[in-house]
Scaffold this motif. Sequence first.
Motif, PDB file in Angstrom:
ATOM      1  N   HIS A 175     -63.107   1.484  87.808  1.00 13.11           N
ATOM      2  CA  HIS A 175     -62.374   2.025  89.012  1.00 13.11           C
ATOM      3  C   HIS A 175     -62.156   1.232  90.281  1.00 13.11           C
ATOM      4  O   HIS A 175     -61.451   1.497  91.295  1.00 13.11           O
ATOM      5  CB  HIS A 175     -62.749   3.482  89.453  1.00 13.11           C
ATOM      6  CG  HIS A 175     -62.417   4.450  88.440  1.00 13.11           C
ATOM      7  ND1 HIS A 175     -61.366   5.547  88.785  1.00 13.11           N
ATOM      8  CD2 HIS A 175     -62.695   4.692  87.248  1.00 13.11           C
ATOM      9  CE1 HIS A 175     -61.417   6.260  87.369  1.00 13.11           C
ATOM     10  NE2 HIS A 175     -62.125   5.724  86.589  1.00 13.11           N
ATOM     11  N   GLN A 176     -63.298   0.451  90.383  1.00  6.66           N
ATOM     12  CA  GLN A 176     -63.344  -0.480  91.719  1.00  6.66           C
ATOM     13  C   GLN A 176     -62.640  -1.968  91.370  1.00  6.66           C
ATOM     14  O   GLN A 176     -62.505  -2.721  92.062  1.00  6.66           O
ATOM     15  CB  GLN A 176     -64.665  -0.626  92.214  1.00  6.66           C
ATOM     16  CG  GLN A 176     -65.629  -1.341  91.313  1.00  6.66           C
ATOM     17  CD  GLN A 176     -67.013  -1.505  92.017  1.00  6.66           C
ATOM     18  OE1 GLN A 176     -67.062  -1.629  93.055  1.00  6.66           O
ATOM     19  NE2 GLN A 176     -67.967  -2.212  90.795  1.00  6.66           N
ATOM     20  N   GLN A 233     -54.132   6.659  89.193  1.00  9.30           N
ATOM     21  CA  GLN A 233     -55.432   5.874  89.279  1.00  9.30           C
ATOM     22  C   GLN A 233     -55.080   4.387  89.560  1.00  9.30           C
ATOM     23  O   GLN A 233     -54.653   3.651  88.629  1.00  9.30           O
ATOM     24  CB  GLN A 233     -56.229   6.188  88.132  1.00  9.30           C
ATOM     25  CG  GLN A 233     -56.831   7.525  87.888  1.00  9.30           C
ATOM     26  CD  GLN A 233     -57.554   7.721  86.792  1.00  9.30           C
ATOM     27  OE1 GLN A 233     -57.271   7.019  85.806  1.00  9.30           O
ATOM     28  NE2 GLN A 233     -58.577   8.590  86.692  1.00  9.30           N
ATOM     29  N   HIS A 289     -56.571   1.646  89.472  1.00 15.56           N
ATOM     30  CA  HIS A 289     -56.927   0.496  88.588  1.00 15.56           C
ATOM     31  C   HIS A 289     -56.414   0.346  87.358  1.00 15.56           C
ATOM     32  O   HIS A 289     -56.448  -0.393  86.857  1.00 15.56           O
ATOM     33  CB  HIS A 289     -58.553   0.715  88.507  1.00 15.56           C
ATOM     34  CG  HIS A 289     -58.717   2.063  87.203  1.00 15.56           C
ATOM     35  ND1 HIS A 289     -58.614   3.409  87.880  1.00 15.56           N
ATOM     36  CD2 HIS A 289     -58.953   2.053  86.100  1.00 15.56           C
ATOM     37  CE1 HIS A 289     -58.697   3.949  86.691  1.00 15.56           C
ATOM     38  NE2 HIS A 289     -58.924   3.209  85.629  1.00 15.56           N
ATOM     39  N   LYS A 326     -56.910  11.196  97.784  1.00 16.42           N
ATOM     40  CA  LYS A 326     -57.203  10.659  96.436  1.00 16.42           C
ATOM     41  C   LYS A 326     -56.851   9.281  96.229  1.00 16.42           C
ATOM     42  O   LYS A 326     -57.713   8.274  95.824  1.00 16.42           O
ATOM     43  CB  LYS A 326     -56.919  11.695  95.318  1.00 16.42           C
ATOM     44  CG  LYS A 326     -57.685  11.295  93.885  1.00 16.42           C
ATOM     45  CD  LYS A 326     -56.619  10.141  93.284  1.00 16.42           C
ATOM     46  CE  LYS A 326     -57.521   9.623  92.123  1.00 16.42           C
ATOM     47  NZ  LYS A 326     -56.849   8.646  91.331  1.00 16.42           N
ATOM     48  N   ASP A 378     -59.026   5.600  95.909  1.00 13.82           N
ATOM     49  CA  ASP A 378     -58.682   4.462  94.974  1.00 13.82           C
ATOM     50  C   ASP A 378     -58.665   3.306  95.622  1.00 13.82           C
ATOM     51  O   ASP A 378     -59.624   2.375  95.364  1.00 13.82           O
ATOM     52  CB  ASP A 378     -57.896   4.847  94.210  1.00 13.82           C
ATOM     53  CG  ASP A 378     -57.839   5.814  93.172  1.00 13.82           C
ATOM     54  OD1 ASP A 378     -59.027   6.357  93.245  1.00 13.82           O
ATOM     55  OD2 ASP A 378     -56.885   6.528  92.824  1.00 13.82           O
ATOM     56  N   ALA A 398     -64.581   5.416 100.209  1.00 14.83           N
ATOM     57  CA  ALA A 398     -64.047   5.860  98.839  1.00 14.83           C
ATOM     58  C   ALA A 398     -64.735   7.533  98.988  1.00 14.83           C
ATOM     59  O   ALA A 398     -63.835   8.303  98.564  1.00 14.83           O
ATOM     60  CB  ALA A 398     -64.338   5.216  98.036  1.00 14.83           C
ATOM     61  N   TYR A 440     -62.637  10.975  98.747  1.00 15.64           N
ATOM     62  CA  TYR A 440     -62.572  11.895  97.361  1.00 15.64           C
ATOM     63  C   TYR A 440     -62.980  13.229  97.599  1.00 15.64           C
ATOM     64  O   TYR A 440     -62.568  14.063  97.233  1.00 15.64           O
ATOM     65  CB  TYR A 440     -63.508  10.995  96.272  1.00 15.64           C
ATOM     66  CG  TYR A 440     -63.225   9.890  95.720  1.00 15.64           C
ATOM     67  CD1 TYR A 440     -61.876   9.856  95.288  1.00 15.64           C
ATOM     68  CD2 TYR A 440     -63.701   8.623  95.568  1.00 15.64           C
ATOM     69  CE1 TYR A 440     -61.145   8.814  94.719  1.00 15.64           C
ATOM     70  CE2 TYR A 440     -63.392   7.726  94.978  1.00 15.64           C
ATOM     71  CZ  TYR A 440     -61.953   7.584  94.278  1.00 15.64           C
ATOM     72  OH  TYR A 440     -61.558   6.512  93.903  1.00 15.64           O
ATOM     73  N   GLU A 455     -63.023  12.487  89.237  1.00 15.74           N
ATOM     74  CA  GLU A 455     -63.460  11.332  88.311  1.00 15.74           C
ATOM     75  C   GLU A 455     -63.687  10.298  89.136  1.00 15.74           C
ATOM     76  O   GLU A 455     -64.658   9.583  89.107  1.00 15.74           O
ATOM     77  CB  GLU A 455     -62.310  11.251  87.202  1.00 15.74           C
ATOM     78  CG  GLU A 455     -62.793   9.838  86.326  1.00 15.74           C
ATOM     79  CD  GLU A 455     -61.766   9.607  85.341  1.00 15.74           C
ATOM     80  OE1 GLU A 455     -61.964   8.564  84.780  1.00 15.74           O
ATOM     81  OE2 GLU A 455     -60.446  10.281  85.192  1.00 15.74           O
ATOM     82  N   GLY A 456     -62.901   9.984  90.517  1.00 13.23           N
ATOM     83  CA  GLY A 456     -63.112   9.025  91.339  1.00 13.23           C
ATOM     84  C   GLY A 456     -64.141   9.252  92.174  1.00 13.23           C
ATOM     85  O   GLY A 456     -64.994   8.307  92.438  1.00 13.23           O
ATOM     86  N   SER A 510     -67.149   8.071  89.539  1.00  9.39           N
ATOM     87  CA  SER A 510     -66.946   6.751  89.691  1.00  9.39           C
ATOM     88  C   SER A 510     -67.689   5.961  90.529  1.00  9.39           C
ATOM     89  O   SER A 510     -68.449   4.881  90.516  1.00  9.39           O
ATOM     90  CB  SER A 510     -65.669   6.078  89.419  1.00  9.39           C
ATOM     91  OG  SER A 510     -64.893   6.700  88.159  1.00  9.39           O
TER      92      SER A 510
END
Length: 994
Positions: A13-14, A72, A74, A207, A211, A222, A226, A247-248, A251
Amino acid sequence: MSVPDYMQCAEDHQTVLVVVQPVGIVPEDQFFKIYKRIASVSQVSIRDSQRLLYIRYRHHYLPENNEWGDFQTHRKVVGLISITTCASAKEWPQTAERFHGQKEVYSSTLYDSRLLVFGLQGEITEQQRTDVAFYPNFEECSDVEKRVEDFVESIFIVLESKRLDRATDKSGDKIPLLCVPFEKKDFVGLDTDSRHYKKRCQGRMRKHVGDLCLQAGMLQDALVHYHMAVELLRGVNDFLWLGAALEGLCSASVIFHYPGGTAGKTAGRKPSISQPADAGKRHRPGAQEVLIDPGALTANGISADTSTEIGRAKNCLSPEDIIEKYKEAISYYGKYKNAGVIELEACVKAVRVLAIQKRAREASEFLQNAVYINLGQLSEEEKIQRYSILSELYELIGFHRKSAFFKRVAAMQCVAPTIPEPGWRACYKLLLETLPGYSLSLDPKDFSKGTHRGWAAVQMRLLHELVYASRRMGNPGLSVRHLSFLLQTMLDFLSDQEKKEVTQSLENYTSKCPGGMEVITLPDGLKLPPVPFTKLPIVRSVRLLNLPVSLRPHKVKGLLGQNMSTASPFIYSPIIMHNRGEERCKKIDFQWVQGDVCEVQLMVYNPMPYELRVENMGLLTSGVEFESLPAALSLPAESGLYPVTLVGVPRTAGNITVNGYHTSVFGVTSDCLLEGLVGVKTGGCLVEVIPSLPRLQLSTSLPRSAHTAQPMSKEELSSTVSVQLFNGEMQQLTITLENIGSEGIETLELTSKTVSTKEKVFGEFLSWELEDALSHLPLKPGQAVTLAVSIKVKLDFSGQENLLQDLNDDGISVTGLPISSPLRQVLKPRPETKPVSSESGKAEYSHIKTLEAVLNFRYSGGAGKVEGYYRELSLGVHVDVEPSVFFTRVSTLPATSTRQCHLLLDIFNPTEHELTVSAKNNQDLVLHASECQRMAIQVDKFDFESLPQPDQETVRFSNPKQLEEERQHAQGCQINSKLGICWSIISFQWLRVL
């Protein structure tokens, strides 16, 4: 989005996504060579900043997946690197056009792009362009990594500008609604001015900004975004994006707690500079969600106040909360049919986290959920990939059998009926990978000790599938190896019918490709060890047999100590015993001889329900040159212990080790080593082989006998002869000695020994002359020599204590002398004969006495003689002695001369034949069977005083009874010499001396 990325993990994700693709025709090996160099730049430290930018490279990425980039970030392709070859300037325009077309595919999300051109030279390459790099060839491109780093920095600039643009609070501007592809048609006609709609837009944007912050290396910012997005989206029941926000959050928390990553990579990620100083203190159980302070956000994500930075870490979830939020996010994804890929990938990410936390049972729940996620119609290749990844994940959490199950499902999918060209090689490779999960290995040694591990029924099924896959691959050798392994390791679990079917299949395969003991190496380098059939037949004991007694070597006593390898003044040395401990335990205390047949006895039995044919069974040895003489045997069904003798001939001297045996069963050749046999009893397997010795074979003029001289055993005598003689009779025994060996006989000695007799023998029982035989030495192979041995028997058949008394007495009962040999069947004891009774004092005339003796031949020659060894050959002589003539009464009468007298003898013939008795200067007397007559002999008077007397010392130390016996014997010899009485059987024309 229809194709999941099973390799995704939380830390992805990053990362920013960069696609590397070829343009035009590029050699595959050259493309991946450059691709690996590009992918090595996985993280870049941004200049003038304390942040790191992580890059994820893909050489293949579906454009439809790119449409989920707003959901998302990523997943969004932000960079494109194209690799192409261009031979001339004429091709350049077309190459540039293709590159432009490739950019158009990802144009909606692309931040920057680069084109690497190989092979083009000239004026075009001198143009200064930031998006194109020219290289003369694939070898001369040393600055590829540097150009990629510059490219990544340019991506970061665009990323940072977008983050700042989205993160800035523009109250007057209307916030756009971010959507996933399948939502766009659902929002047509909605009231965009409603409070609910605005909150939805704010929550989704928060959100999205989270990300971007995560990608830009601002972990704490982040986390704050989130948290804020979760609160906003939860209020408007925007479950799909709420799941994404959760989920973020998970992560970002995983990145904080596990800076080394969760993907299992060997090289861990470097922790971000923006992480707090206590980032090393992971798994803090007290970490909870706290109220967010929006004022804590800064433009560049760096705060001058360290305490504030540490405080922000509290926005991070604890390891336990991470899993709970994953569960919640997945439950929200599950509400949407089109989000199956997102849900599946989230499950995979959660499993990787749980694997690091060593929470296998909870991880299995996530995987079980992933199994039932419906992704619509999948291609066979996608199914194989899905099952393979599930298998790897189960392996990751330690569920080995579950992992093997899905790996096997993937293998079966490779050869599904719907596939036009089944991939049997891929199927076989996957099946091999399932073996450890079912407690199977390809080495039969793992099944030789201890109890059986795993489910035998499942293991047999898997082995059958390996056999079938091998056959479909066109490799019968592999089929034979796996079928042999099945029969050897699973024999105890096969039914009688299955045993028959497996052996029939094996014979069919080996008729085309015989099985052997070579190691089979697969194309991927995996080695299949040989499978010896140690259970066909099963061996229970191995015993090295000594040579027959007549062939056993003996050491000359004076040379016993010459070959000691360790000289020591001590009788016992613990150091020597310790050094030779292993040899002492295994070495046998007898020797074999070079050139002679040696035997090893095996006790075997057949576990099969039908007759087992074993071909080419022989010994495996080491140490000296050994010629094995193979045997073939047929064992009945389920036989008990059955002795099998394997033979061979050592061709050189030294120490020989019997390592095992080899067989050929069902077309499979096996080398079975003793160390690999379970429950085998052996008295040792190391024996010394001495240099060769000659071999002597003996034959006689007398027939052989079944009698054995006691206490010797039948094995100790090469043969035994029997003869039946009358007392006083003499017989000639002719012995032929033949050299049947390969060495000459250089020395020969003969000795005799009378055994197991209580009878007193008068005179020499056995006599011979050896000089003539010795004159023929050395006796070469194939030559023979004869030797005459005289057998003469003189025994006392008297039932009295005294042989002689004073001749002036009225008379005494005296009996003669006997000898025996079962070789004459002329005379036999009478049926009315009874055993002699010592108490009665009466003589049984028909009583037969026995004499036994052993002739021992010692001989040597060849190299064995040099080492001080010899052999012995023994011949047993068994003689049955019958009484011949009895003197029932002896008396004297005066003669005309005072110096003489008349000796009156009452002579009895106990035989069944007519015989004559003669004496010196006397007429012959004829006696019929069982007839008694008197004979008168005129003789000089006996002077017993003239006989030598024993000295005083002998008298003092000797037994009186023994002295009396010696005196009587001397007197008897004097009487016999003067009388000269002989007898002969008229029908046989024999003359015998009494």
